[in-house]
Enzyme design. Structure first.
Site, PDB file in Angstrom:
ATOM      1  N   ASP A  81      -7.747  22.618 -11.886  1.00 21.35           N
ATOM      2  CA  ASP A  81      -6.659  22.335 -11.345  1.00 21.35           C
ATOM      3  C   ASP A  81      -6.589  20.663 -11.309  1.00 21.35           C
ATOM      4  OD1 ASP A  81      -5.941  24.892 -11.103  1.00 21.35           O
ATOM      5  OD2 ASP A  81      -6.039  24.973  -8.859  1.00 21.35           O
ATOM      6  N   ALA A 124      -7.598  18.623 -12.898  1.00 23.09           N
ATOM      7  CA  ALA A 124      -7.222  17.578 -14.238  1.00 23.09           C
ATOM      8  C   ALA A 124      -5.970  17.986 -14.267  1.00 23.09           C
ATOM      9  CB  ALA A 124      -8.237  18.308 -15.325  1.00 23.09           C
ATOM     10  N   TYR A 125      -5.210  18.988 -13.943  1.00 20.60           N
ATOM     11  CA  TYR A 125      -3.959  19.166 -13.977  1.00 20.60           C
ATOM     12  C   TYR A 125      -3.238  18.203 -13.389  1.00 20.60           C
ATOM     13  CZ  TYR A 125       0.625  21.669 -13.852  1.00 20.60           C
ATOM     14  OH  TYR A 125       2.046  21.714 -13.664  1.00 20.60           O
ATOM     15  N   ASP A 126      -3.752  18.352 -12.092  1.00 21.57           N
ATOM     16  CA  ASP A 126      -3.037  17.464 -11.193  1.00 21.57           C
ATOM     17  C   ASP A 126      -3.103  16.048 -11.590  1.00 21.57           C
ATOM     18  OD1 ASP A 126      -2.495  19.490  -9.395  1.00 21.57           O
ATOM     19  OD2 ASP A 126      -4.170  19.081  -8.179  1.00 21.57           O
ATOM     20  N   SER A 179       8.324  23.702  -5.042  1.00 23.85           N
ATOM     21  CA  SER A 179       6.975  23.326  -5.066  1.00 23.85           C
ATOM     22  C   SER A 179       6.716  22.327  -3.960  1.00 23.85           C
ATOM     23  CB  SER A 179       6.558  22.993  -6.499  1.00 23.85           C
ATOM     24  OG  SER A 179       5.186  22.858  -6.654  1.00 23.85           O
ATOM     25  N   LEU A 180       5.461  21.872  -3.968  1.00 24.48           N
ATOM     26  CA  LEU A 180       5.091  20.887  -3.009  1.00 24.48           C
ATOM     27  C   LEU A 180       4.650  19.545  -3.696  1.00 24.48           C
ATOM     28  CD1 LEU A 180       3.320  22.745  -0.187  1.00 24.48           C
ATOM     29  CD2 LEU A 180       5.523  21.972  -0.086  1.00 24.48           C
ATOM     30  N   GLU A 204      -0.993  23.626   8.391  1.00 24.19           N
ATOM     31  CA  GLU A 204      -1.717  24.779   7.998  1.00 24.19           C
ATOM     32  C   GLU A 204      -2.362  24.796   6.466  1.00 24.19           C
ATOM     33  OE1 GLU A 204       1.863  27.548   8.394  1.00 24.19           O
ATOM     34  OE2 GLU A 204       2.264  27.280   6.318  1.00 24.19           O
ATOM     35  N   LYS A 211      -3.616  25.358   2.795  1.00 18.79           N
ATOM     36  CA  LYS A 211      -2.893  25.659   1.536  1.00 18.79           C
ATOM     37  C   LYS A 211      -3.710  26.653   0.547  1.00 18.79           C
ATOM     38  CE  LYS A 211      -0.700  23.628  -2.503  1.00 18.79           C
ATOM     39  NZ  LYS A 211      -1.336  24.425  -3.533  1.00 18.79           N
ATOM     40  N   ASP A 222      -4.721  28.737  -2.667  1.00 21.58           N
ATOM     41  CA  ASP A 222      -4.062  28.891  -4.005  1.00 21.58           C
ATOM     42  C   ASP A 222      -3.999  29.937  -4.237  1.00 21.58           C
ATOM     43  OD1 ASP A 222      -3.215  27.378  -5.955  1.00 21.58           O
ATOM     44  OD2 ASP A 222      -5.070  27.015  -6.969  1.00 21.58           O
ATOM     45  N   ARG A 258       7.793  33.390  -8.222  1.00 18.18           N
ATOM     46  CA  ARG A 258       8.531  32.279  -8.421  1.00 18.18           C
ATOM     47  C   ARG A 258       9.168  31.996  -9.641  1.00 18.18           C
ATOM     48  NH1 ARG A 258       5.515  26.546  -6.697  1.00 18.18           N
ATOM     49  NH2 ARG A 258       4.736  26.983  -8.609  1.00 18.18           N
ATOM     50  N   TYR A 265       5.375  31.988   4.930  1.00 16.22           N
ATOM     51  CA  TYR A 265       5.361  30.628   5.369  1.00 16.22           C
ATOM     52  C   TYR A 265       6.678  30.054   5.159  1.00 16.22           C
ATOM     53  CZ  TYR A 265       4.613  29.721   0.125  1.00 16.22           C
ATOM     54  OH  TYR A 265       4.888  29.699  -1.238  1.00 16.22           O
ATOM     55  N   LYS A 310      -4.228  17.648  -0.609  1.00 18.01           N
ATOM     56  CA  LYS A 310      -5.290  18.156  -1.354  1.00 18.01           C
ATOM     57  C   LYS A 310      -6.733  17.816  -1.014  1.00 18.01           C
ATOM     58  CE  LYS A 310      -3.039  20.553  -4.348  1.00 18.01           C
ATOM     59  NZ  LYS A 310      -3.322  20.517  -5.787  1.00 18.01           N
ATOM     60  N   CYS A 363     -28.160  28.399 -34.699  1.00 21.69           N
ATOM     61  CA  CYS A 363     -27.972  29.201 -33.890  1.00 21.69           C
ATOM     62  C   CYS A 363     -29.055  30.085 -33.270  1.00 21.69           C
ATOM     63  CB  CYS A 363     -27.218  30.127 -34.674  1.00 21.69           C
ATOM     64  SG  CYS A 363     -26.511  31.686 -33.658  1.00 21.69           S
ATOM     65  N   CYS A 379     -28.815  33.918 -34.434  1.00 20.52           N
ATOM     66  CA  CYS A 379     -29.133  34.294 -35.822  1.00 20.52           C
ATOM     67  C   CYS A 379     -29.894  33.510 -36.815  1.00 20.52           C
ATOM     68  CB  CYS A 379     -27.805  34.796 -36.559  1.00 20.52           C
ATOM     69  SG  CYS A 379     -26.649  33.461 -36.815  1.00 20.52           S
ATOM     70  N   CYS A 419     -21.992  27.945 -35.166  1.00 16.54           N
ATOM     71  CA  CYS A 419     -22.972  28.756 -35.791  1.00 16.54           C
ATOM     72  C   CYS A 419     -22.327  29.089 -37.130  1.00 16.54           C
ATOM     73  CB  CYS A 419     -23.303  30.082 -35.123  1.00 16.54           C
ATOM     74  SG  CYS A 419     -24.221  31.192 -36.212  1.00 16.54           S
ATOM     75  N   CYS A 424     -24.072  36.907 -37.893  1.00 19.58           N
ATOM     76  CA  CYS A 424     -24.393  36.619 -36.448  1.00 19.58           C
ATOM     77  C   CYS A 424     -24.050  37.740 -35.510  1.00 19.58           C
ATOM     78  CB  CYS A 424     -23.944  35.364 -36.063  1.00 19.58           C
ATOM     79  SG  CYS A 424     -24.534  34.778 -34.358  1.00 19.58           S
TER      80      CYS A 424
END
Ligand code: IVH
Length: 794
Positions: free
Chosen positions: A52, A54-56, A101-102, A135, A137, A139, A158, A246, A334, A428, A431, A446, A452
């Site tokens: 999350d 990285a997404y943010d 969303s927030l 309050e 949050k 997820d 949603r 909420y 966050k 590997c 194998c 491999c 394998c």
């Protein structure tokens, strides 16, 4: 994924303030695609690829660029969207009031700016207090519950905020959700809240799956989402889902004046509330709440990723309203991911389905955010080298909501003496085959393929996994057992197991605790799938590289039936371009129209003589020569790219002749054009079907009685161009004219060659001549290539 999004990653190293307009534009385009991709994985498939955080970071980068260049905001900008469109399979429902969303705050200054912005908007000074409700949050997955005359009549996810999925039958099974309300209640009441799982129950559920060797959920959010979107409500009922309310959607009469008042009313109706919540009034108290909850975080029964501040007075909420996808009156503050330090006991290497070697950190047990961690991912060999992780090191481990934690760094000062840099194996471990890294890839693979055992077992696991054949009861341990005993070595063997036992070839009862009942259950699970498997599940289950769930669904929808798909793959292989053509197509700076002009030029024998002339002029640079040939469409930047890549005139002319001789046919282009396919997946698909053994698997499944259901084709009648008469003219940029016409026909349009009064629209490329003029004279709609693509949504 990194290779797909090569451009933005390099741009991303540039600070936003230093981006040029062109760079910003390119990056916004790339970010829109990348974020949409992750949205899809997260919302429709519950299989996110990136944490999350990285997404943010992507969303924030997008926002920062848009803040600097507001004029560059795209129509498909991620800031204008919430979540993703609903997944197929559930009835769609339009929300009476959109579900938003927030916005996010990360630093204390962001929280202060949130309050300051509200003051500015309301025109209130520092001395007027503003009350907030704060309050945690959680997820989970937001859900809207509609009550009419006190009865729960509809529950919807949603979705994209405007339209979600009807999950009423499943929500009915959640204990926390009141099915009827005690009086008094408004005639219409929509309660919005979060469906989630408590940490302990989530972990216990996953443990149960692990014991049976079945797929685990990555985190409570995915588990909640996966459970809510079950076709069979009985499955949902067996999952430990919770709900808290909420906010409100549509209500036929006001039920409170404040956010706190809403909480009280919800509680009286029997809803669980999100706790601990507090009344706060100003930046200092907001931040104190944030600190306190942060300290108590791991002792709460559920994972939280921040706190939410909401303006208490509803009349103020109304005045403050919304900006793009989030309310001005609320924000999510966050928390950073939870971290802890522990010793690295060793590094083991796992071999995946496609042969990828993944390093895993074996750790001394440590509790991170309320969960005991003993293993963590080290991603790949470059990451180990970059962080210089050595066995014996004290390492920093991070959990960001996910069950699989990551090693984020080492404490070098605490390194034991004699700790050696880690040497990544080049064979590997399973194998012994050579393990190689292809140019530009971070993953070492491999080369053992089917010999394998690790790869073969992983493929079987993938084949029976939840989004593929979904055969419950065939978990990792059983596959291991069956494999070792030679009972199941390929997907086909799964479906011949029962007849082989009936023929007396071997027995199951008696071995490894197999009893009559468990054998019966296993056969039932297998037979359930034999009689009608969705085409996309079969395609996905084959485990072809770059053919994930999304691509598998697209292929299924496009081809419609197993036979049509197989025929399509055969045809595509027959029309596959040669290596020289693919090399040219992969060059940046050489687009499709440049390519077709270039190759058409080389196909003309007269032109060979022109090139021959320059072969005797070694003083000229290749770039200059290409320019001097005066090939239409081959502009300066293309000449530069070609010269940089091919280096000498001789090599370039040979490559062009080879490319011109091995151009792709229509069937190949049709495959590449299927949404989510593209050249890379198309090559993997071709590679898969060129291997006779793989075709035999599909044939074998059919012989073992597996029937494959046709996919629902989107009705051509429902596309925006269905039944319209379209003419293409001029040189198109993003595709050849043939390809454009084929696509238009697929979408139900009628394509003709000449413009008349009956023509509905003319799509004009570069150098369009008389047809464009005629269209204008007749008052027929004229579209640019871009407008056409927008119209058909591509
Ligand atoms: S209030 C108008 N309160 O977080 C939006 N949302 O990232 C009202 N969430 O979509 C949302 N805990 O699914 C609110 N205490 C809480 C929440 C909460 C979790 C979710 C919700 C929202 C998402 C935004």
């Amino acid at each position: 994924m990194t290779d797909l999004f090569a451009t933005p990653a390099s741009l991303r190293a540039i600070p936003v303030e230093a981006l040029t307009l062109e760079q910003a534009q390119a990056e916004l385009e790339a970010l829109a695609k990348e974020i949409a991709h992750h949205d899809r994985l997260y919302h429709q498939q519950d299989t996110p690829e990136i944490p999350d955080a990285a997404y943010d970071a992507l969303v924030r980068r997008n926002g920062a660029i848009e803040a600097r260049f507001p004029e560059l905001q795209r129509a498909d900008s991620p800031s204008l969207r919430v979540g993703a469109a609903p997944a197929a399979g559930f009835r769609k429902v339009r929300h009476a009031v959109p579900m938003l969303s927030l916005g996010n705050a990360f630093a204390p200054e962001d929280a202060a700016e949130f309050v300051a912005r509200i003051r500015r908007f309301l025109g209130w000074g520092e001395d007027t207090p503003i009350a907030f409700v704060a309050e945690p949050k959680i997820d989970g997955l937001s859900c809207s519950l509609r009550y009419e005359n006190g009865r729960l009549v509809l529950a919807a996810t949603r979705g994209d905020g405007a339209e979600g999925e009807d999950v009423t039958a499943n929500v009915m099974t959640i204990k926390d959700v009141p099915k009827t309300l005690p009086t008094p209640y408004p005639a219409v009441l929509e309660v919005r809240g979060e469906v989630y799982m408590n940490r302990d129950e989530f972990l216990a559920m996953n443990k149960g799956y692990a014991e049976k060797g079945e797929d685990l959920f990555a985190n409570p959010r995915n588990a909640a989402a996966g459970s809510l979107r079950q076709k069979d409500p009985k499955v949902t009922a067996s999952r430990p889902l919770c709900f808290f309310g909420y906010a409100l959607g549509e209500v036929s009469e006001p039920i409170a004046d404040t956010q706190w008042g809403i909480r009280e009313r919800l509680k009286a109706w029997g809803f669980a509330l999100n706790r601990p919540a507090e009344h706060v009034d100003g930046v200092d108290t907001l931040l104190r709440f944030y600190e306190q909850i942060g300290q108590r975080r791991s002792s709460l029964p559920f994972d939280i990723d921040g706190v939410v501040y909401k303006v208490d007075r509803l009349d103020l909420q109304e005045r403050l309203g919304f900006v793009s996808r989030a309310p001005r009156w609320a924000i999510a503050h966050k928390f950073p991911a939870e971290q802890a330090q522990t010793r690295l006991k060793g590094i083991t290497i796992q071999v995946g389905r496609t042969g990828a070697l993944t390093p895993v950190a074996e750790l001394e047990d440590i509790t991170v955010g309320g969960v005991v961690v003993s293993r963590a991912t080290l991603h790949n060999e470059d990451e180990i080298a970059r962080k210089d992780v050595r066995v014996g090191d004290l390492v920093v481990v991070q959990r960001a909501g996910d069950v699989i934690p990551q090693v984020v760094g080492v404490v070098e000062a605490q390194r034991p003496e004699g700790a050696e840099p880690f040497v990544f194996p080049d064979h590997c471990p399973e194998c012994g085959s050579l393990a190689v890294r292809e140019e530009g890839e971070v993953v070492r693979r491999c080369t053992g393929g089917l010999i394998c055992p690790a790869q073969a077992k992983e493929r079987l696991r993938h084949f029976v996994s939840r989004n593929a054949f979904d055969i419950e009861g065939l978990g990792e341990k059983i596959i291991e057992e069956f494999w070792n005993d030679g009972l199941v070595r390929s997907p086909v063997d799964i479906f011949t197991l029962e007849p082989r036992i009936e023929r007396g070839e071997f027995a199951l009862i008696g071995r490894f605790g197999w009893k009559e009942k468990s054998v019966e259950n296993l056969f039932k699970a297998i037979n359930d799938r034999r009689n009608g498997i969705d085409l996309h599940r079969l395609i996905f289950g084959l485990g072809i590289r770059h053919v994930g769930e999304v691509t598998a669904r697209s292929l299924a929808t496009h081809y419609g039936s197993l036979d049509a798909w197989l025929a399509g793959m055969d045809a595509a292989i027959g029309a596959m371009p040669g290596a020289a053509w693919r090399e040219l197509a992969a060059l940046k700076g050489v687009g499709p129209s440049t390519m077709s002009a270039l190759l058409a030029w080389f196909n003309d024998p007269e032109n060979a003589a022109k090139v021959g002339f320059y072969a005797n002029q070694p003083a000229l640079r290749l770039e200059t020569v290409i320019g001097m040939l005066g090939i239409r469409e081959v502009k300066a930047n293309a000449a530069k790219a070609l010269a940089a890549h091919y280096e000498t005139l001789e090599r370039w002319t040979e490559a062009m002749a080879a490319a011109a001789a091995a151009q792709p046919g229509e069937a190949w282009e049709a495959l590449v054009r299927v949404p989510d396919v593209g050249e890379v997946a198309a090559e993997e698909l071709a590679g898969f079907f060129l291997e006779e053994r793989n075709k035999e698997i599909i044939q074998g499944l059919r012989e073992a009685g597996v029937t494959v259901l046709d996919a629902e084709k989107p009705k051509a009648a429902s596309t925006p161009v269905a039944g319209k008469t379209v003419v293409f003219t001029g040189t198109l940029e993003t595709m050849t004219r043939d390809a454009a016409e084929a696509r238009a026909r697929e979408l139900g349009a009628k394509v003709t060659g000449s413009v008349s009064k009956k023509t509905d629209c003319v799509v004009v490329g570069a150098d369009a001549g008389s047809k464009a003029t005629k269209a204008r004279e007749l008052g027929v709609t004229v579209l640019s290539e871009r407008e056409w693509l927008d119209l058909i949504g591509e």
